[in-house]
Write a protein that holds these residues in place. Structure first.
Motif, PDB file in Angstrom:
ATOM      1  N   ASN A 224     -28.226 -28.627 -22.165  1.00  0.00           N
ATOM      2  CA  ASN A 224     -27.811 -28.697 -20.770  1.00  0.00           C
ATOM      3  C   ASN A 224     -27.802 -27.314 -20.121  1.00  0.00           C
ATOM      4  O   ASN A 224     -26.847 -26.914 -19.451  1.00  0.00           O
TER       5      ASN A 224
ATOM      6  N   HIS B 200     -33.159 -31.422 -18.459  1.00  0.00           N
ATOM      7  CA  HIS B 200     -33.231 -32.176 -17.206  1.00  0.00           C
ATOM      8  C   HIS B 200     -34.351 -31.738 -16.272  1.00  0.00           C
ATOM      9  O   HIS B 200     -34.418 -32.196 -15.142  1.00  0.00           O
TER      10      HIS B 200
ATOM     11  N   TRP C 193     -36.198 -32.194 -11.115  1.00  0.00           N
ATOM     12  CA  TRP C 193     -35.240 -32.712 -12.085  1.00  0.00           C
ATOM     13  C   TRP C 193     -35.628 -34.121 -12.535  1.00  0.00           C
ATOM     14  O   TRP C 193     -36.112 -34.924 -11.758  1.00  0.00           O
ATOM     15  N   GLN C 194     -35.360 -34.416 -13.795  1.00  0.00           N
ATOM     16  CA  GLN C 194     -35.522 -35.779 -14.304  1.00  0.00           C
ATOM     17  C   GLN C 194     -34.483 -36.653 -13.626  1.00  0.00           C
ATOM     18  O   GLN C 194     -33.405 -36.186 -13.273  1.00  0.00           O
TER      19      GLN C 194
END
Length: 188
Positions: free
Chosen positions: A119, A145, A186-187
């Motif tokens: 993260n 992400h 971003w995902q």
């Protein structure tokens, strides 16, 4: 050099959210260093304060100004936001592209690999251009992400600053208040 400012900035906005900031500068000789240059020659120093803007703000503690030798090997010890600035031999200012690429791989590849599963986010960008309207400066996001791909859009350093501030929940400072948050990388 030197400059002195007392205005909102990324480090002060993070501090207001109880989030930490540290800038790590290669070839800076000691923590809190405030001279304009160090190492190399008078005409081409290795460390240049112009690439280390946080040292110019009176509302950023000296402890946030660290040499790259203080960059932690244990990435869990990094602050909420860290800047890493190579010296002028390794940032393509005075050295070659190959030298800068080798420096990046040697010094930040392990963090880039770690960031993808923890993260965390690595942003790599440049600060110089050729001054033309068609100039392009690479901007690379790597980490958790991030949706891999190429994005054909124009972003500014203010957009990058606003994006960092948005991620951290900090207030938008200076020109970032009028910039655009980068949202398409971003995902879901």
């Amino acid at each position: 050099c030197p400059q002195s400012f007392n205005a909102p900035n990324l480090a002060s906005a993070l501090a207001a959210q109880n989030r930490a900031f540290i800038g790590y500068s290669e070839s800076m000789p000691s923590p809190g260093f405030t001279d304009c240059a160090y190492g190399g020659s008078d005409f081409d120093p290795l460390y240049a304060r112009k690439h280390n803007p946080w040292v110019n703000f009176s509302n950023v503690p000296a402890s946030a100004n660290q040499p790259f030798t203080s960059f932690p090997a244990d990435f869990t010890q990094l602050p909420a936001v860290a800047f890493v600035v190579p010296n002028q031999q390794d940032d393509m200012h005075s050295g070659s592209v190959a030298a800068a690429d080798a420096w990046l791989k040697h010094n930040l590849d392990a963090y880039a690999q770690w960031a993808a599963t923890h993260n965390s986010l690595l942003i790599v960008t440049w600060d110089e251009d050729d001054g033309s309207s068609s100039n392009q400066i690479p901007l690379i996001f790597a980490g958790a992400h991030v949706r891999a791909g190429r994005y054909n859009e124009t972003v500014s350093h203010y957009d990058v600053l606003r994006t960092i501030e948005a991620i951290e929940g900090a207030s938008f400072t200076g020109q970032a208040a009028q910039a655009t948050t980068i949202a398409d990388v971003w995902q879901s």
